[in-house]
Write an enzyme that holds these catalytic residues in place. Structure first.
Site, PDB file in Angstrom:
ATOM      1  N   LYS A  52     -56.980   3.248 -17.555  1.00 57.35           N
ATOM      2  CA  LYS A  52     -56.611   2.497 -18.764  1.00 57.35           C
ATOM      3  C   LYS A  52     -55.278   1.801 -18.507  1.00 57.35           C
ATOM      4  CE  LYS A  52     -56.830   3.393 -23.759  1.00 57.35           C
ATOM      5  NZ  LYS A  52     -56.768   4.460 -24.780  1.00 57.35           N
TER       6      LYS A  52
HETATM    7  O1  G3P Z   1     -57.152   4.913 -28.039  1.00 57.41           O
HETATM    8  C1  G3P Z   1     -56.192   4.213 -28.728  1.00 57.41           C
HETATM    9  C2  G3P Z   1     -56.457   3.932 -30.179  1.00 57.41           C
HETATM   10  O2  G3P Z   1     -57.722   4.303 -30.572  1.00 57.41           O
HETATM   11  C3  G3P Z   1     -55.347   4.400 -31.044  1.00 57.41           C
HETATM   12  O3  G3P Z   1     -55.675   4.583 -32.380  1.00 57.41           O
HETATM   13  O4  G3P Z   1     -55.195   5.451 -34.639  1.00 57.41           O
HETATM   14  O5  G3P Z   1     -53.399   5.540 -32.879  1.00 57.41           O
HETATM   15  O6  G3P Z   1     -54.084   3.372 -33.879  1.00 57.41           O
HETATM   16  P1  G3P Z   1     -54.531   4.733 -33.494  1.00 57.41           P
END
Ligand code: G3P
Length: 219
Positions: free
Chosen positions: A84
């Site tokens: 990633k």
């Molecule tokens: O994998 C990264 C992404 O899904 C992060 O989500 O909820 O931290 O904005 P969030």
């Protein structure tokens, strides 16, 4: 459509994997911090639970550092681990190198259709547009998925659109309707997607009537 779990919690991954619908797992430095575990150790364990792509994120900011970290992860971890990479110019150059080496990548922190297209041109296996974080700014994150899918419809692009930062089941339904290839979401959303009050109510009625059948000696 692929369903990925967005977590580094192995208990959650085992729970959802047992449902037979888990296609992959995404992690990031914040999720690794939340797990409280050693990065490589937890990613290795996750890769043993789920045979799909497991995203492990590089933390270097420069291209050479990203390449070195990514190659070290590929050398140390199971084959289903993919790299990633942040959607920066340096990340694009690293993505290009990984693509030439046949190493799968997930370009993350994508907030525009132009970024998504450039990551795809650099050879990303997945691009991860963040829906919820756009919603947090007062804009509609789902518009980004719609824009990206519109661009994808016009060109021959093999990169998969991995909708991320998903906050509720409606996000998932809209991603399905827009044709996103993949959605990554927390375990809570998997559970919410499976829950319906009419299923619970119907089951309660069936169980009550079956108890009466048993009581009558007719089971
Ligand atoms: O994998 C990264 C992404 O899904 C992060 O989500 O909820 O931290 O904005 P969030």
């Amino acid at each position: 459509m692929e369903f990925f779990l967005d977590t580094a919690d192995v208990d959650e991954i085992r729970e959802i994997a047992a449902w037979g619908i888990l296609d992959g797992v995404t992690t990031n430095p914040s999720l690794i911090k939340k797990s409280g575990r050693d990065f490589k150790e937890v990613v290795r364990e996750i890769a043993g639970i789920c045979s799909g792509p497991i995203s492990a994120e590089v933390t270097a900011m420069d291209t050479d550092g990203m390449i070195a970290q990514g190659l070290a992860l590929k050398a140390d971890l199971p084959d289903n681990v993919i790299i990633k990479i942040p959607c920066t110019a340096e990340g694009l150059a690293a993505t290009n190198v990984f693509n030439e080496k046949g190493i799968d990548t997930n370009v993350t922190l994508v907030f525009s259709a132009a970024q998504a297209l450039m990551a795809a041109k650099a050879g990303a296996t997945y691009v991860s547009p963040f829906i919820g974080r756009i919603d947090d700014t007062g804009h509609d994150g789902m518009n980004l998925i719609a824009e990206i899918m519109e661009v994808w419809a016009s060109y021959d692009i093999s990169t998969k659109v991995l909708a991320a930062s998903i906050r509720h089941p409606t996000h998932v339904l809209q991603c399905i309707q827009l044709g996103a290839h993949t959605a990554t979401m927390p375990a809570k959303i998997f559970r919410q997607l499976m829950k319906h009050p009419l299923t619970d109510k119907g089951l309660e009625g069936f169980m009550k009537d079956w108890a009466a059948v048993e009581a009558a000696g007719n089971a």
